[in-house]
Design a protein around this motif. Structure first.
Motif, PDB file in Angstrom:
ATOM      1  N   PHE A  38      -7.271  -0.181  15.976  1.00 62.08           N
ATOM      2  CA  PHE A  38      -5.818   0.110  16.421  1.00 62.08           C
ATOM      3  C   PHE A  38      -5.486  -0.109  14.544  1.00 62.08           C
ATOM      4  CE2 PHE A  38      -1.404  -1.150  16.906  1.00 62.08           C
ATOM      5  CZ  PHE A  38      -1.162  -0.088  17.070  1.00 62.08           C
ATOM      6  N   TRP A  39      -5.496  -1.108  14.466  1.00 64.46           N
ATOM      7  CA  TRP A  39      -4.423  -1.845  12.810  1.00 64.46           C
ATOM      8  C   TRP A  39      -4.944  -1.732  11.926  1.00 64.46           C
ATOM      9  CZ3 TRP A  39      -0.145  -3.813  13.354  1.00 64.46           C
ATOM     10  CH2 TRP A  39       0.370  -4.830  14.708  1.00 64.46           C
ATOM     11  N   SER A  40      -6.640  -0.804  11.925  1.00 65.63           N
ATOM     12  CA  SER A  40      -7.368  -0.078  10.420  1.00 65.63           C
ATOM     13  C   SER A  40      -6.853   1.092  10.335  1.00 65.63           C
ATOM     14  CB  SER A  40      -8.381   0.241  11.022  1.00 65.63           C
ATOM     15  OG  SER A  40      -9.172   0.895   8.958  1.00 65.63           O
ATOM     16  N   GLY A  41      -5.737   1.309  11.763  1.00 64.03           N
ATOM     17  CA  GLY A  41      -5.419   3.380  11.608  1.00 64.03           C
ATOM     18  C   GLY A  41      -4.430   3.127  10.363  1.00 64.03           C
ATOM     19  N   PHE A  42      -3.677   1.050  10.479  1.00 67.46           N
ATOM     20  CA  PHE A  42      -2.613   1.740  10.112  1.00 67.46           C
ATOM     21  C   PHE A  42      -2.386   1.586   7.945  1.00 67.46           C
ATOM     22  CE2 PHE A  42      -0.220   0.344  13.758  1.00 67.46           C
ATOM     23  CZ  PHE A  42       1.236   0.945  13.864  1.00 67.46           C
ATOM     24  N   LEU A  43      -3.418   1.880   7.412  1.00 66.66           N
ATOM     25  CA  LEU A  43      -4.184   1.692   6.496  1.00 66.66           C
ATOM     26  C   LEU A  43      -3.683   3.222   5.934  1.00 66.66           C
ATOM     27  CD1 LEU A  43      -4.402   0.493   3.705  1.00 66.66           C
ATOM     28  CD2 LEU A  43      -7.491   0.875   4.208  1.00 66.66           C
ATOM     29  N   TYR A  44      -4.470   3.771   6.279  1.00 68.47           N
ATOM     30  CA  TYR A  44      -3.609   5.604   6.414  1.00 68.47           C
ATOM     31  C   TYR A  44      -2.321   6.155   6.586  1.00 68.47           C
ATOM     32  CZ  TYR A  44      -7.830   7.811   4.121  1.00 68.47           C
ATOM     33  OH  TYR A  44      -8.953   7.985   2.808  1.00 68.47           O
ATOM     34  N   VAL A  45      -1.441   5.150   7.263  1.00 66.72           N
ATOM     35  CA  VAL A  45      -0.358   5.386   7.337  1.00 66.72           C
ATOM     36  C   VAL A  45       0.537   5.220   6.581  1.00 66.72           C
ATOM     37  CG1 VAL A  45       1.433   4.651   8.973  1.00 66.72           C
ATOM     38  CG2 VAL A  45      -0.760   4.868  10.533  1.00 66.72           C
ATOM     39  N   THR A  46       0.168   4.341   5.929  1.00 65.00           N
ATOM     40  CA  THR A  46       0.942   3.951   4.441  1.00 65.00           C
ATOM     41  C   THR A  46       0.754   4.449   4.023  1.00 65.00           C
ATOM     42  OG1 THR A  46      -0.734   1.909   4.265  1.00 65.00           O
ATOM     43  CG2 THR A  46       1.269   1.184   5.294  1.00 65.00           C
ATOM     44  N   LEU A  47      -0.655   5.014   3.683  1.00 67.46           N
ATOM     45  CA  LEU A  47      -0.998   6.649   2.112  1.00 67.46           C
ATOM     46  C   LEU A  47       0.529   7.203   2.690  1.00 67.46           C
ATOM     47  CD1 LEU A  47      -4.764   6.277   1.618  1.00 67.46           C
ATOM     48  CD2 LEU A  47      -3.389   8.412   1.637  1.00 67.46           C
ATOM     49  N   VAL A  48      -0.172   7.627   3.758  1.00 63.08           N
ATOM     50  CA  VAL A  48       0.620   9.490   4.258  1.00 63.08           C
ATOM     51  C   VAL A  48       1.879   8.986   4.217  1.00 63.08           C
ATOM     52  CG1 VAL A  48       0.916  10.712   5.830  1.00 63.08           C
ATOM     53  CG2 VAL A  48      -1.387   9.801   5.582  1.00 63.08           C
ATOM     54  N   MET A  49       2.196   7.846   4.457  1.00 63.32           N
ATOM     55  CA  MET A  49       3.404   7.645   4.066  1.00 63.32           C
ATOM     56  C   MET A  49       3.939   7.412   3.169  1.00 63.32           C
ATOM     57  SD  MET A  49       5.241   7.891   6.981  1.00 63.32           S
ATOM     58  CE  MET A  49       6.952   7.189   6.594  1.00 63.32           C
ATOM     59  N   GLY A  50       3.735   6.365   1.795  1.00 59.86           N
ATOM     60  CA  GLY A  50       3.549   6.913   0.533  1.00 59.86           C
ATOM     61  C   GLY A  50       4.143   8.317   0.068  1.00 59.86           C
ATOM     62  N   GLN A  51       3.043   8.998   0.721  1.00 64.10           N
ATOM     63  CA  GLN A  51       3.063  10.563  -0.072  1.00 64.10           C
ATOM     64  C   GLN A  51       4.092  11.613   0.643  1.00 64.10           C
ATOM     65  OE1 GLN A  51      -0.597  12.097   0.771  1.00 64.10           O
ATOM     66  NE2 GLN A  51       0.560  14.603   0.147  1.00 64.10           N
ATOM     67  N   ASN A  64       0.465  -1.058   0.148  1.00 64.73           N
ATOM     68  CA  ASN A  64       0.239   0.115  -0.092  1.00 64.73           C
ATOM     69  C   ASN A  64       1.158   0.861  -0.330  1.00 64.73           C
ATOM     70  OD1 ASN A  64      -2.874   0.774   0.221  1.00 64.73           O
ATOM     71  ND2 ASN A  64      -2.418   1.543   1.837  1.00 64.73           N
ATOM     72  N   LEU A  65       1.590   1.760   0.483  1.00 66.89           N
ATOM     73  CA  LEU A  65       2.957   2.123   0.987  1.00 66.89           C
ATOM     74  C   LEU A  65       3.900   2.605  -0.364  1.00 66.89           C
ATOM     75  CD1 LEU A  65       5.660   3.454   3.709  1.00 66.89           C
ATOM     76  CD2 LEU A  65       6.052   2.690   1.160  1.00 66.89           C
ATOM     77  N   LEU A  66       3.728   1.357  -1.133  1.00 64.88           N
ATOM     78  CA  LEU A  66       4.497   1.909  -2.680  1.00 64.88           C
ATOM     79  C   LEU A  66       3.879   2.462  -2.430  1.00 64.88           C
ATOM     80  CD1 LEU A  66       6.883   1.623  -4.500  1.00 64.88           C
ATOM     81  CD2 LEU A  66       6.259  -1.180  -5.172  1.00 64.88           C
ATOM     82  N   GLU A  67       2.535   1.339  -3.339  1.00 60.95           N
ATOM     83  CA  GLU A  67       1.562   2.195  -4.703  1.00 60.95           C
ATOM     84  C   GLU A  67       0.715   3.405  -4.722  1.00 60.95           C
ATOM     85  OE1 GLU A  67      -1.032   0.375  -5.918  1.00 60.95           O
ATOM     86  OE2 GLU A  67      -1.407  -1.708  -5.649  1.00 60.95           O
ATOM     87  N   TYR A  68       0.560   4.260  -3.148  1.00 57.34           N
ATOM     88  CA  TYR A  68       0.575   5.976  -2.912  1.00 57.34           C
ATOM     89  C   TYR A  68       1.841   6.091  -3.002  1.00 57.34           C
ATOM     90  CZ  TYR A  68      -4.403   4.499  -1.838  1.00 57.34           C
ATOM     91  OH  TYR A  68      -6.059   4.104  -1.376  1.00 57.34           O
ATOM     92  N   PHE A  69       3.061   6.450  -2.758  1.00 53.30           N
ATOM     93  CA  PHE A  69       4.156   6.777  -3.153  1.00 53.30           C
ATOM     94  C   PHE A  69       4.460   7.000  -4.947  1.00 53.30           C
ATOM     95  CE2 PHE A  69       8.228   6.614  -5.261  1.00 53.30           C
ATOM     96  CZ  PHE A  69       8.843   7.554  -4.369  1.00 53.30           C
ATOM     97  N   ASP A  70       4.117   6.046  -5.818  1.00 58.63           N
ATOM     98  CA  ASP A  70       3.640   5.758  -7.040  1.00 58.63           C
ATOM     99  C   ASP A  70       2.351   7.273  -7.581  1.00 58.63           C
ATOM    100  OD1 ASP A  70       5.732   3.860  -7.447  1.00 58.63           O
ATOM    101  OD2 ASP A  70       4.586   2.589  -8.135  1.00 58.63           O
ATOM    102  N   TRP A  71       1.723   6.675  -6.651  1.00 56.90           N
ATOM    103  CA  TRP A  71       0.277   7.377  -6.885  1.00 56.90           C
ATOM    104  C   TRP A  71       1.112   9.068  -6.748  1.00 56.90           C
ATOM    105  CZ3 TRP A  71      -4.240   6.847  -9.764  1.00 56.90           C
ATOM    106  CH2 TRP A  71      -4.135   7.378  -9.774  1.00 56.90           C
ATOM    107  N   TYR A  72       1.206   9.057  -5.214  1.00 56.82           N
ATOM    108  CA  TYR A  72       1.590  10.998  -4.972  1.00 56.82           C
ATOM    109  C   TYR A  72       2.941  11.037  -5.919  1.00 56.82           C
ATOM    110  CZ  TYR A  72      -2.486  10.128  -1.995  1.00 56.82           C
ATOM    111  OH  TYR A  72      -3.522   9.730  -1.464  1.00 56.82           O
ATOM    112  N   VAL A  73       3.488  10.647  -6.411  1.00 58.16           N
ATOM    113  CA  VAL A  73       5.091  11.125  -6.829  1.00 58.16           C
ATOM    114  C   VAL A  73       4.142  11.841  -7.271  1.00 58.16           C
ATOM    115  CG1 VAL A  73       6.390  10.560  -8.496  1.00 58.16           C
ATOM    116  CG2 VAL A  73       6.986   9.732  -6.489  1.00 58.16           C
ATOM    117  N   TYR A  74       3.528  11.598  -8.682  1.00 56.60           N
ATOM    118  CA  TYR A  74       3.084  12.405  -9.052  1.00 56.60           C
ATOM    119  C   TYR A  74       2.598  14.182  -9.223  1.00 56.60           C
ATOM    120  CZ  TYR A  74      -0.247  14.675 -13.923  1.00 56.60           C
ATOM    121  OH  TYR A  74      -1.212  15.124 -14.456  1.00 56.60           O
ATOM    122  N   SER A  75       1.316  14.303  -7.631  1.00 59.63           N
ATOM    123  CA  SER A  75       1.754  15.419  -6.638  1.00 59.63           C
ATOM    124  C   SER A  75       2.731  16.128  -6.881  1.00 59.63           C
ATOM    125  CB  SER A  75       0.285  15.056  -6.167  1.00 59.63           C
ATOM    126  OG  SER A  75       0.611  14.499  -5.331  1.00 59.63           O
TER     127      SER A  75
END
Length: 422
Positions: free
Chosen positions: A146-159, A17-28
């Protein structure tokens, strides 16, 4: 599934998830440097507007990805869908990295850019539903928030990693001109290369017990089953509308807003965005843990009321910020409110559907709503600025948050995935 398998599964899902959002947010993150490469040179706002339009176009492929990979996740397993999604993202990033500029091949350049973003949109559309479903199903019931929160942690960390890479290039290795000339290609190459590691990690994931039990019962989902849960589908759309607009406003758009509207340097705007994202990421598991104690609904109400009635005054104050510290504080305050949604939205949506339709039920309406409202948030903000009414955008954000607030008020206080649901 034992504890070790559960942790490995969560880490593997999160890493991808982190890698996918890194790729996605690199654009922005790098748009302010490469917008001129794909479009005719002219007014800076016009170039950003064109690039933002392509960013929005990528979102319109997300419902397709949500549908296709959601069906695949419910039929063939969460692991299979997650593995495919990371490969599709890799192809999109690689295409952007090697694409010639507008001055070299003319209109073919933005066409390649659009096609690449469509591939990335397809990937990300399926990623969220499969990831949210997998994390909800493999987490222990007492700590699911608690663990669900890590979905956006990885999303934000990707960005955040995208921004940190930009800061490293800005302050350490390259000049602004070098980044604009060729350096913007580097992060797209990094993202596509990281897919190899993530592919291997996801191949080692253990399928969730909920999916395995559903397979044993030969439960089948699909469009007919999804139609039976139309109320839940509408609730996913309503929850997502305000949450995604707020998220993209205070994360994606902020870098451009600080540089293009408030007069901060590109370097300062990037640094402010990076620090605010780091704080935002730390908030996610903390808010998720709170939801395990007091329930999901109070946090969603906190976001709904805060974003509906606080956005206009907050963006007004931000527009008058005289220092980087003041801007940072206001953005963090906005992200604190947004965390009432982002930290738990994945598990809340997963709890609305049974196992046999859960991935599709979460992915498709979420991706559809994000494509219509999240992907266009930056474009609408820039359009309002170009039209000479930048303050209209704050009212737009408040209106979408009001829809989410209304949706939350219709929710039942369900805080667990029941055994009957799988």
């Amino acid at each position: 599934m034992n504890t070790a398998q559960r942790i490995r599964g969560i880490l593997a899902g999160s890493a991808g998830n982190l890698l996918e959002y890194f790729d996605w947010y690199v654009y922005s993150s790098f748009t302010i440097y490469f917008a001129h490469a794909f479009f005719p040179r002219g007014n800076a706002t016009a170039e950003l507007l064109n690039a933002a339009a392509v960013f929005a176009v990528g979102f319109f492929m997300r419902p397709v990805g949500g549908w296709l990979l959601g069906v695949a996740a419910d039929k063939y397993g969460r692991r299979t869908a997650l593995t495919f999604s990371v490969l599709a993202m890799c192809l999109g990033s690689l295409a952007i990295a090697v694409c010639p500029t507008y001055t070299q091949i003319g209109l073919l350049s933005p066409i390649v850019l659009v096609v690449a973003r469509l591939f990335q949109g397809l990937s990300l559309g399926g990623e969220y539903g499969a990831s949210a479903t997998y994390l909800a199903e493999v987490s222990s019931p007492r700590h699911r928030g608690f663990w669900s929160g890590f979905l956006y942690v990885t999303l934000v960390m990707g960005q955040l990693l995208a921004l940190l890479l930009l800061l490293f290039m800005q302050y350490v290795v390259l000049t602004p001109q070098q980044i604009a000339d060729w350096g913007w290609r580097v992060p797209f190459l990094v993202g596509s290369g990281g897919a190899i590691l993530v592919f291997w990690l996801r191949r080692q994931m253990v399928e969730s017990n909920s999916f395995e039990k559903a397979q044993e019962r030969q439960d089948k989902g699909g469009i007919k089953v999804l139609a039976q849960y139309w109320r839940s589908v509408l609730r996913v759309c309503g929850l997502t509308m305000g949450g995604t607009v707020a998220f993209y406003t205070y994360t994606i758009y902020m870098q451009k807003y600080l540089a293009n509207s408030l007069g901060f340097s590109k370097e300062s705007a990037t640094l402010i965005s990076a620090v605010s994202l780091l704080v935002f990421a730390a908030m996610q598991p903390a808010f998720g843990a709170v939801s395990d104690k007091i329930g999901r609904r109070p946090l969603l109400l906190f976001f709904g009321f805060g974003a509906t009635f606080g956005t206009v005054p907050l963006l007004g104050a931000l527009g008058n910020a005289q220092s980087a510290w003041a801007a940072l504080g206001l953005i963090i305050a906005a992200l604190f409110v947004a965390s009432g949604y982002t930290s738990i939205n994945a598990v809340v949506k997963a709890e609305l559907f049974p196992t046999r339709i859960r991935a599709l039920g979460v992915a498709f309406p979420y991706a559809l709503t994000v494509s219509l409202f999240g992907g266009t948030a930056e474009y609408i903000a820039l359009w309002c600025k170009q039209a000479g009414h930048e303050n209209w955008f704050a009212w737009y954000v408040s209106a979408t948050a009001a829809v989410t607030l209304f949706t939350v008020l219709t929710l039942k206080p369900t805080d667990r995935i029941s055994e009957e649901q799988g």
